[in-house]
Write an enzyme that holds these catalytic residues in place. Structure first.
Site, short mmCIF file in Angstrom:
data_model
loop_
_atom_site.label_atom_id
_atom_site.label_comp_id
_atom_site.label_asym_id
_atom_site.label_seq_id
_atom_site.Cartn_x
_atom_site.Cartn_y
_atom_site.Cartn_z
N LYS A 91 0.82 -1.22 0.00
CA LYS A 91 0.00 0.00 0.00
C LYS A 91 0.85 1.28 0.00
O LYS A 91 0.42 2.30 -0.52
CB LYS A 91 -0.94 0.00 1.21
N ASP A 136 -9.88 2.67 2.26
CA ASP A 136 -9.95 2.06 3.60
C ASP A 136 -10.53 3.05 4.61
O ASP A 136 -11.21 2.65 5.56
CB ASP A 136 -8.56 1.65 4.08
N VAL A 160 -2.50 -0.39 7.92
CA VAL A 160 -3.89 0.09 7.94
C VAL A 160 -4.08 1.23 8.96
O VAL A 160 -5.07 1.97 8.90
CB VAL A 160 -4.85 -1.10 8.23
N ASN A 178 2.43 -0.29 20.19
CA ASN A 178 2.90 -1.32 19.28
C ASN A 178 4.02 -2.11 19.92
O ASN A 178 4.85 -1.55 20.64
CB ASN A 178 3.39 -0.70 17.96
N THR A 192 6.68 -3.36 18.72
CA THR A 192 7.98 -2.79 18.36
C THR A 192 7.85 -1.27 18.38
O THR A 192 7.24 -0.69 17.48
CB THR A 192 8.38 -3.25 16.93
#
Ligand code: ATR
Length: 265
Positions: A65, A101, A129, A149, A151
């Site tokens: 994307k 999206d 996303v 997150n 990481t």
């Protein structure tokens, strides 16, 4: 016969061909929609196929994307702001990249008759996303977006796009009204997010971007605790509906027959 394609890697799991071909048939359009697994080196060629009119439109999924952007002539405002393209078409000899999206996520929330205005939103994950979800949430006038997150470094990419989000460390307990799982954890039935504090929350809204499987452990546990839940099925359907509308200038129906076909468990 017009030709449409979804590209990604992996791509076997994609339900986009089934959905688009259903609408193509329903609207009696002379077209076909296929899926193709590509490598990064194939991206340039697939875009030239659009310029040469061998392909009429593309959907792009993980992991391309963002990687597809250098090959495009122009981005919509939404694609530019999120650095994420999932729908491509030719307009006046220019290859345009757009992001449906965002509208997919937005309509999936509206469809639940929920208002997220002034709500505190926790997003788990920092993958492709996430910028689209954040863009839609900002439009909905939420009060705060918190991102976590596994990481930590990956949250910087998102923070560079949206300065006002707050980052919390993975595993640190966080207050929220709405929590969104934007990780790939849940794609396998035995997957579990290792975030203990989620297990003691009730009366909140849990949203999983994943729609196949239909119920992830994230949603199963949330429902047991008395939270409202939603998977990402309607987001998937609405993003496709908008792409279809762009390519064919028809807004296809989302009716009970379609919902029956896309009952995924
Ligand atoms: P994309 O290709 O869209 O970027 P991705 O890179 O697969 O998707 O991102 C998936 C997300 O799921 C990431 O936020 C990833 O976290 P990391 O950045 O730490 O890899 C998250 N994810 C995947 N497996 C995970 C796990 N077992 N626990 C927690 N998060 C996980």
């Amino acid at each position: 016969m017009k030709k449409y394609l979804v590209i990604g890697n992996p791509i076997e799991h994609s339900l986009s061909p089934k959905l688009h071909n259903y609408w193509i048939k329903e609207n009696k359009i002379e077209a076909v929609y296929n899926k193709k697994k590509l490598g990064e080196n194939d991206l340039e060629n697939v875009i030239s196929d659009i310029k040469n009119r061998k392909i009429d439109g593309l959907n792009v999924t993980v992991p391309f994307k963002k990687k597809i952007i250098p090959y495009l002539d122009q981005l919509s405002l939404e694609a530019e702001k999120t650095q994420s393209v999932n729908t491509i078409y030719l307009q006046n000899q220019k290859i345009i990249g757009h992001n449906t999206d965002i509208i997919g996520f937005e309509r999936s929330i509206n469809n639940l008759n929920l208002s997220l205005e002034n709500k505190k939103i926790l997003i788990i994950g920092a993958g492709g996303v996430v910028p689209s979800v954040i863009f839609a949430l900002i439009k909905m006038k939420i009060s705060k977006i918190i991102l976590t997150n596994r990481t930590p470094e990956r949250t910087n990419v998102i923070k560079n796009l949206f300065k006002n989000i707050e980052i919390v460390r993975w595993g640190d307990k966080t207050e929220f009204d709405v929590v969104i799982n934007a990780t790939s954890v849940g794609l396998r039935a035995d997957d579990n997010l290792s975030l203990e504090y989620l297990n003691s929350v009730s009366g909140k809204f849990f949203y999983d971007i994943i729609y196949n499987p239909y119920m992830t452990n994230f949603l199963i546990n949330a429902e047991k605790k008395g939270n409202t839940i939603s998977n990402g099925k309607m987001m998937f359907i609405y993003q496709a509906q908008e792409a279809f509308n762009i390519w064919h200038e028809i807004k296809p129906n989302i009716n009970s027959e379609l919902m029956e076909i896309f009952k995924i468990d």
